[in-house]
Motif scaffolding. Structure first.
Motif, PDB file in Angstrom:
ATOM      1  N   LEU A 176       1.900   9.225  -2.841  1.00  0.00           N
ATOM      2  CA  LEU A 176       0.726   9.751  -3.535  1.00  0.00           C
ATOM      3  C   LEU A 176       0.832  11.260  -3.738  1.00  0.00           C
ATOM      4  CD1 LEU A 176      -1.999   7.730  -1.601  1.00  0.00           C
ATOM      5  CD2 LEU A 176      -1.065   7.224  -3.856  1.00  0.00           C
ATOM      6  N   ASN A 202      -8.856   1.443 -13.700  1.00  0.00           N
ATOM      7  CA  ASN A 202      -7.519   1.989 -13.451  1.00  0.00           C
ATOM      8  C   ASN A 202      -6.704   2.064 -14.739  1.00  0.00           C
ATOM      9  OD1 ASN A 202      -7.041   2.273 -10.333  1.00  0.00           O
ATOM     10  ND2 ASN A 202      -8.133   0.339 -10.578  1.00  0.00           N
ATOM     11  N   ILE A 242       0.849  -1.183   0.000  1.00  0.00           N
ATOM     12  CA  ILE A 242       0.000   0.000   0.000  1.00  0.00           C
ATOM     13  C   ILE A 242       0.892   1.242   0.000  1.00  0.00           C
ATOM     14  CG2 ILE A 242      -1.836   1.242   1.187  1.00  0.00           C
ATOM     15  CD1 ILE A 242      -2.644  -1.483   0.101  1.00  0.00           C
ATOM     16  N   PRO A 243       0.730   2.134  -0.959  1.00  0.00           N
ATOM     17  CA  PRO A 243       1.596   3.323  -1.014  1.00  0.00           C
ATOM     18  C   PRO A 243       1.335   4.252   0.165  1.00  0.00           C
ATOM     19  CG  PRO A 243      -0.188   3.513  -2.607  1.00  0.00           C
ATOM     20  CD  PRO A 243      -0.261   2.120  -2.050  1.00  0.00           C
ATOM     21  N   ASP A 244       2.376   4.936   0.610  1.00  0.00           N
ATOM     22  CA  ASP A 244       2.198   5.887   1.704  1.00  0.00           C
ATOM     23  C   ASP A 244       1.799   7.252   1.149  1.00  0.00           C
ATOM     24  OD1 ASP A 244       4.551   7.134   0.750  1.00  0.00           O
ATOM     25  OD2 ASP A 244       5.797   5.884   2.048  1.00  0.00           O
ATOM     26  N   ASP A 285      -6.555   4.230  -3.776  1.00  0.00           N
ATOM     27  CA  ASP A 285      -5.492   4.633  -2.848  1.00  0.00           C
ATOM     28  C   ASP A 285      -5.610   6.114  -2.512  1.00  0.00           C
ATOM     29  OD1 ASP A 285      -4.329   2.111  -2.669  1.00  0.00           O
ATOM     30  OD2 ASP A 285      -3.057   2.447  -4.422  1.00  0.00           O
ATOM     31  N   HIS A 344       0.055   3.038  -7.988  1.00  0.00           N
ATOM     32  CA  HIS A 344      -1.043   3.538  -7.165  1.00  0.00           C
ATOM     33  C   HIS A 344      -2.356   3.283  -7.889  1.00  0.00           C
ATOM     34  CE1 HIS A 344       2.353   6.630  -6.683  1.00  0.00           C
ATOM     35  NE2 HIS A 344       2.499   5.737  -5.724  1.00  0.00           N
ATOM     36  N   HIS A 374      -8.688   6.739  -0.347  1.00  0.00           N
ATOM     37  CA  HIS A 374      -8.470   6.230   1.010  1.00  0.00           C
ATOM     38  C   HIS A 374      -7.640   7.197   1.845  1.00  0.00           C
ATOM     39  CE1 HIS A 374      -7.669   3.501   4.302  1.00  0.00           C
ATOM     40  NE2 HIS A 374      -6.371   3.643   4.107  1.00  0.00           N
ATOM     41  N   VAL A 375      -6.627   7.802   1.233  1.00  0.00           N
ATOM     42  CA  VAL A 375      -5.767   8.727   1.968  1.00  0.00           C
ATOM     43  C   VAL A 375      -6.448  10.072   2.173  1.00  0.00           C
ATOM     44  CG1 VAL A 375      -3.617  10.045   1.829  1.00  0.00           C
ATOM     45  CG2 VAL A 375      -3.626   7.611   1.271  1.00  0.00           C
TER      46      VAL A 375
END
Length: 397
Positions: A108, A285, A102-104, A306, A302, A309-310
């Motif tokens: 992003l 995507n 999962i990217p931080d 994602d 990503h 979510h962030v």
């Protein structure tokens, strides 16, 4: 007939023994080939070349960065990559899902700095919706340059309604003007022909629900990168501000209720919740190939969700699903323009499955799922649907 038979016999007598034996041998071989074809049901293994010579655009080509190793103990092909990997049975019948990395937030933020500069990390507490105040420095007409309005003139009435109440809701503080901005509290997502429109129409008449001015803005998946329609190449991007404009009517109503709450010194506000019904937010995507450097990877670093979510960690999702086979046939009947038949549907499904299987012989599953070129060339199914069908054994692979 007798004359023709006599001529044939005379011709055969004149042939040498060696030539006659060759003819008999050829007839025997042809008989075996025909018998084998009939017994196998006429099935053929169609080899699919993912990047035909006619597709020579540099941004549609992949360079494989993975190395594949054959494990002799369990006959499993493993992708040698540092980020999430996937194990696929060498026979093509088994799939073992492995969680991806999962990217931080910083990863992003690097790709979408403008979005992170507009959407705050914390939202106002008086509404369940993710809302915040943003300073307005725009033109006299706040929607004159909105790409949704410029793209489709049928939205003029909607934007005119928003324009009439816009200036009444601006907050003047210290010589500056501020407007209330909101994102959806919930998203309706799912595959086509799964009832998303029906649910949208039912919630549309609910007294406590408000939707975006356009049913399916498709901003997160397409308009954000300038894709107007699915399978098209990007053009001009739709800024985040254009997307936020679609929630202005709901934001203006919430702001009015908040002002009334403060005037009455009442701490409770029964504000409506905002929804958005772009079904493709769940699965589309394809735009990643135009955003990221696909030369060094075969899957997007990503995903669309994602970012949501962030930016909206408390966002709610209503997922609409349906039996995959029934959904696909309904999709075929709805979107196909001509020559609809059960036989045509069957042939298109078989061709799509064979093309996807061909990809899996040389590439890992994630690479095939996110292969935009392959996805655009499939006759009927999408790579996402093929993965779902394969995992639940709806099709015989």
């Amino acid at each position: 007939m007798c004359f023709a038979g006599w001529r044939c016999l005379h011709w055969c007598r004149n042939l040498g023994r060696r030539t006659l034996l060759c003819l008999v041998f050829a007839l025997v071989i042809a008989t075996f080939v025909l018998t084998s074809y009939v017994l196998s049901g006429g099935k053929q293994d169609h080899t699919f070349h993912f990047f035909p010579s006619k597709l020579k655009e540099p941004n549609l080509s992949f360079k494989k960065s993975q190395e594949y190793k054959q494990d002799k103990t369990d006959q499993t092909i493993m992708t040698n990559i540092t980020t999430p990997h996937l194990q696929t049975s060498s026979s093509g019948h088994g799939l073992l899902w492995v969680s991806r990395r999962i990217p931080d937030i910083e990863d992003l933020r690097q790709f979408e700095p403008h979005i992170f500069s507009i959407i705050p990390q914390e939202f106002l507490q008086f509404s369940r919706n993710p809302c915040w105040y943003q300073e307005y420095k725009g033109e006299r007409d706040p929607y004159s340059n909105n790409a949704y309005l410029l793209y489709a003139k049928r939205f003029r009435t909607i934007f005119e309604e928003m324009r009439q109440s816009f200036w009444k809701r601006l907050q003047a503080i210290g010589g500056h003007h501020y407007r209330l901005r909101c994102l959806p509290y919930f998203y309706i997502i799912g595959q086509p022909k799964c009832g998303t429109t029906d649910l949208y129409n039912r919630l549309l008449v609910h007294p406590s629900v408000r939707f975006s001015a356009i049913k399916e803005p498709q901003w997160w998946t397409r308009k954000r990168v300038g894709i107007l329609r699915q399978k098209e190449t990007p053009k001009s991007r739709f800024p985040l501000e254009n997307y936020l404009d679609l929630f202005d009517l709901a934001a203006q109503e919430i702001q009015g209720l908040h002002s009334e709450m403060k005037r009455k010194e009442d701490g409770n506000i029964d504000s409506p919740i905002i929804g958005e019904a772009s079904a493709s937010t769940m699965w589309d995507n394809d735009a990643w190939i135009y955003i990221y450097d696909n030369v060094t990877n075969t899957e997007p670093p990503h995903l669309t969700l994602d970012f949501i979510h962030v930016l909206q960690p408390n966002a709610k999702f209503i997922v609409m699903l349906r039996d995959p086979v029934e959904r696909l046939y309904s999709d075929y009947l709805y979107f196909s323009v001509a020559n609809k038949s059960v036989e045509d549907f069957h042939d298109k499904v078989n061709d799509s499955v064979q093309m996807f299987e061909s990809c899996l012989r040389t590439s890992p599953l994630r690479s095939c799922v996110y292969n935009t070129t392959l996805n655009n060339l499939l006759p009927l199914l999408s790579t996402w649907e093929l993965t779902s069908a394969k995992s639940v054994k709806y099709f015989t692979m």
